[in-house]
Design a protein around this motif. Structure first.
Motif, PDB file in Angstrom:
ATOM      1  N   CYS A 178      92.863  59.842  85.308  1.00 19.43           N
ATOM      2  CA  CYS A 178      92.789  58.472  84.817  1.00 19.43           C
ATOM      3  C   CYS A 178      91.645  58.310  83.815  1.00 19.43           C
ATOM      4  CB  CYS A 178      92.640  57.539  86.014  1.00 19.43           C
ATOM      5  SG  CYS A 178      92.062  55.918  85.640  1.00 19.43           S
ATOM      6  N   PHE A 179      90.488  58.931  84.116  1.00 21.14           N
ATOM      7  CA  PHE A 179      89.347  58.841  83.197  1.00 21.14           C
ATOM      8  C   PHE A 179      89.621  59.597  81.902  1.00 21.14           C
ATOM      9  CE2 PHE A 179      86.305  58.366  87.000  1.00 21.14           C
ATOM     10  CZ  PHE A 179      86.511  57.001  86.992  1.00 21.14           C
ATOM     11  N   PHE A 182      89.544  52.836  83.904  1.00 22.96           N
ATOM     12  CA  PHE A 182      89.904  52.708  85.313  1.00 22.96           C
ATOM     13  C   PHE A 182      90.701  51.428  85.563  1.00 22.96           C
ATOM     14  CE2 PHE A 182      88.719  51.420  89.719  1.00 22.96           C
ATOM     15  CZ  PHE A 182      89.500  52.370  90.359  1.00 22.96           C
ATOM     16  N   ILE A 192      84.575  54.025  80.639  1.00 20.49           N
ATOM     17  CA  ILE A 192      85.136  54.597  81.866  1.00 20.49           C
ATOM     18  C   ILE A 192      85.676  53.478  82.774  1.00 20.49           C
ATOM     19  CG2 ILE A 192      83.227  54.695  83.560  1.00 20.49           C
ATOM     20  CD1 ILE A 192      83.789  57.654  83.797  1.00 20.49           C
ATOM     21  N   MET A 219      90.682  53.032  97.598  1.00 23.65           N
ATOM     22  CA  MET A 219      90.354  52.191  96.456  1.00 23.65           C
ATOM     23  C   MET A 219      88.958  51.597  96.604  1.00 23.65           C
ATOM     24  SD  MET A 219      92.863  52.695  94.648  1.00 23.65           S
ATOM     25  CE  MET A 219      92.166  51.804  93.287  1.00 23.65           C
ATOM     26  N   LEU A 236      91.999  60.482  89.994  1.00 26.02           N
ATOM     27  CA  LEU A 236      91.031  59.619  89.316  1.00 26.02           C
ATOM     28  C   LEU A 236      90.558  60.266  88.005  1.00 26.02           C
ATOM     29  CD1 LEU A 236      89.403  57.010  89.664  1.00 26.02           C
ATOM     30  CD2 LEU A 236      87.656  58.337  90.815  1.00 26.02           C
ATOM     31  N   ARG A 264      92.560  60.494  80.689  1.00 29.40           N
ATOM     32  CA  ARG A 264      93.870  60.212  80.081  1.00 29.40           C
ATOM     33  C   ARG A 264      94.590  61.511  79.745  1.00 29.40           C
ATOM     34  NH1 ARG A 264      94.027  54.204  79.359  1.00 29.40           N
ATOM     35  NH2 ARG A 264      93.146  54.057  81.384  1.00 29.40           N
ATOM     36  N   ILE A 322      86.434  54.305  95.894  1.00 28.29           N
ATOM     37  CA  ILE A 322      86.308  54.549  94.453  1.00 28.29           C
ATOM     38  C   ILE A 322      85.521  53.418  93.804  1.00 28.29           C
ATOM     39  CG2 ILE A 322      87.563  54.722  92.273  1.00 28.29           C
ATOM     40  CD1 ILE A 322      89.844  56.063  93.751  1.00 28.29           C
ATOM     41  N   GLY A 380      93.822  51.875  88.993  1.00 24.29           N
ATOM     42  CA  GLY A 380      92.739  50.904  89.036  1.00 24.29           C
ATOM     43  C   GLY A 380      93.201  49.503  89.366  1.00 24.29           C
ATOM     44  N   LEU A 390      81.996  54.200  92.167  1.00 26.79           N
ATOM     45  CA  LEU A 390      81.941  54.134  90.707  1.00 26.79           C
ATOM     46  C   LEU A 390      80.911  53.097  90.289  1.00 26.79           C
ATOM     47  CD1 LEU A 390      83.220  55.170  88.118  1.00 26.79           C
ATOM     48  CD2 LEU A 390      84.958  53.416  88.308  1.00 26.79           C
TER      49      LEU A 390
END
Lengths: 337, 255
Positions: free
Chosen positions: B114-115, A194, A190, A223, B111, B117, A226, A200, A230
């Motif tokens: 993005c994880f 990212f 993950i 950002m 997001l 795809r 996140i 990312g 995360l």
């Protein structure tokens, strides 16, 4: 072949390890070293997002690990074991296999919410000052749990073995080993997804020039949110796994020492490199075990090795490069997306 | 409707008035210069327009929308892109990534995309990639796509910075001293580049510049500021012969 080789290799190595453990070729000790290695990989990879990619100095990673460990432990104890305060098990043992990953997810979610303690101040503060806030966050978590008698306070919290036993009663294979390997692959995967996306890459943009990032349309607050959430969420996942490996948690196993250990792994591996973080977590765990016969002298030798490393290779083992950057030929054999 | 409307813009830093009652109106597709001696408050005006500072007084409206209280990335999202006086590229990212990251406002995926795809993610990443490569191709910089900015010459770094700003598809491009530190060959290249951008894209360019050669050969309108106040506004010819401007640059002739 190149597209799937990595997945195949991961599944194969997981199957082999599980089989070896199942049929008694590797003993309990080696299993626990492998599991600790997995936990350390998650920790160092997730901290790398903040300390490496974003360039902030977070030294309270242990705190988030602690939140995750306690949150998921309370969940599983509530569901599957008899506890004086939390009462009789709520679910039958047969549900353990489904409930356990859920409990880990809850732990991760709670930890990532705890990450807000650091994420929100980071909008305005950075550098040394933010480092102090992360340190404070670590202490806050530890002393909060120290004072929560309902989950054992300073005596610690136990009863997680009931869940592991419940899983074994469904199918008797080394479940914790499997969950740790799955959790590790999930975390690195993950993070990899990212940091390799355009979204990312906003994180290193903040590190390299925050003003340019803000002017060039990167929502820096988002950002940072996140990145911190995360990172702390994955630390919480590592904490949940750690708690269920040991079957016992104590708030003081997540204090500043633990955070430092994780930081050492990040700087050892190289900031802004996931392969570096993984490699250094493996090496560091092995080093701790290999040097165990030295007893207390271990803590003289390891810091000394660190000093030497920082003298001769200050950018860490990998710098900010990934394995496939250093050895481009590897790209022919695998792609990790 | 004018593109940018600045009215009574004032910015104070403690007791210092950096910008005092600044007014300007820019229309669609113009090429305008802002000049003035050092410390006249030109960059502060740009910082205010790009949302980096909040005005002490006055208003800035872009495309009819008041930008008060917006954060810089939101102002950029409205269509204001800028470059910096000292180059501010992301040094550890290659040129291609520099241009890609600047498209954050128009990412168009979450997001979760993005994880996982998702299809949307792949489509959008491809579009971002296409924009970046098209721009590099058009600006003749395809060769340095995978170079780190710090390995490029100063002139090329400027071009990358302008390319990065253009990848935002802005309607207003602010160039803060684009010719600073360039040698004369690079300056010629820069003039050509700005002219080309102006001819190719539907963009209004507003530049701060000290090199008169650049200003005179590009801009149809020039605004001169000194000590935060506007002292002249007109065509290059009018400015060249304006006594107040000459006084501001060269001083009073009475000793």
């Amino acid at each position: 072949m190149q597209k799937h080789s990595f997945t195949i290799a991961m599944i194969a190595s997981m199957a082999v390890l599980t089989a070896l453990a199942q049929f008694g070729f590797i003993n309990q000790y080696i299993q626990s070293v492998i599991m600790l290695m997995g936990v350390n990989i998650i920790l160092s990879a997730s901290l790398n997002l903040v300390n490496g990619y974003m360039g902030e100095f977070s030294c309270g990673h242990g705190g988030f690990m602690c939140v995750g460990a306690y949150a998921s432990s309370v969940m599983t104890v509530l569901l599957f074991s008899k506890n004086q305060i939390l009462g009789a098990p709520l679910l039958p043992e047969s549900m353990a296999l489904f409930a356990f990953p859920l409990a880990l997810a809850v732990g991760a979610a709670v930890a990532s919410v705890a990450g807000l303690i650091v994420a929100v101040p980071s909008f305005k503060t950075r550098g040394d000052y933010l480092a102090i806030i992360t340190l404070a966050a670590n202490y806050m978590v530890i002393s909060a749990i120290d004072n929560l008698e309902i989950i054992g306070g300073p005596r610690g919290f136990m009863g997680m073995n009931a869940t592991v036993n419940a899983m074994n009663s469904v199918v008797n294979i080394p479940w914790m080993l499997i969950w740790v390997i799955l959790g590790t692959i999930f975390s690195v995967w993950i993070l990899r997804r990212f940091v390799s996306s355009t979204l990312g890459k906003g994180v290193p943009a903040i590190c390299q020039d925050e003003i340019a990032a803000e002017i060039m349309s990167v929502d820096t607050n988002r950002m940072k949110l996140i990145a911190f959430m995360l990172s702390s969420g994955l630390a919480g996942l590592a904490g949940g796994l750690f708690a269920h490996i040991l079957g016992y948690v104590n708030p003081h196993s997540f204090d500043i020492m633990k955070s430092t250990e994780v930081m050492v792994m990040v700087y050892l591996g190289g900031m802004g490199s996931l392969s570096g973080a993984t490699l250094s977590a493996v090496l560091f765990t092995l080093l701790l075990e290999v040097l165990r016969p030295l007893e207390i002298w271990k803590w003289v030798v390891i810091p000394l090795l660190l000093i030497l490393l920082m003298q001769f290779r200050p950018e860490g083992l990998m710098g900010n490069k990934e394995l496939s950057d250093l050895f481009p030929k590897l790209r022919k054999y695998y792609s990790f997306k | 409707m004018s593109l940018l409307e600045v009215k009574g813009l004032t910015r104070r830093f403690g007791g210092l008035i950096a910008v005092n009652d600044f007014n300007i109106e820019l229309g669609e597709h113009e090429l305008v210069a802002l000049i003035g001696p050092n410390g006249a408050g030109k960059t502060t005006v740009f910082n205010l327009v790009s949302g980096f500072y909040q005005p002490s007084e006055g208003s800035i409206s872009f495309k009819g929308k008041d930008t008060k209280g917006l954060r810089p990335h939101q102002v950029t999202g409205l269509g204001v892109a800028r470059t910096f006086q000292g180059i501010r590229l992301w040094g550890e990212m290659n040129v291609l990534d520099n241009i890609r990251v600047a498209q954050h406002y128009t990412l168009g995926y979450s997001l979760l995309d993005c994880f996982l795809r998702t299809k949307n993610y792949l489509l959008r990443e491809k579009a971002i990639d296409t924009i970046a490569w098209e721009l590099l191709e058009a600006m003749d910089m395809k060769d340095c796509a995978y170079e780190l900015p710090r390995n490029l010459s100063y002139g090329l770094q400027r071009r990358v910075e302008i390319a990065r700003a253009m990848s935002l598809k802005p309607s207003l491009l602010l160039l803060d001293e684009p010719a600073a530190g360039l040698n004369s060959a690079d300056v010629e290249g820069l003039i050509k580049l700005v002219r080309w951008i102006y001819d190719t894209f539907p963009v209004t360019i507003w530049m701060i510049e000290h090199q008169m050669k650049v200003v005179m050969s590009l801009c149809s309108r020039i605004k001169v500021v000194d000590f935060g106040t506007t002292i002249a506004d007109g065509t290059p010819h009018e400015i060249q012969t304006n006594p107040t401007v000459i006084k501001a640059y060269l001083g009073d002739d009475t000793i």
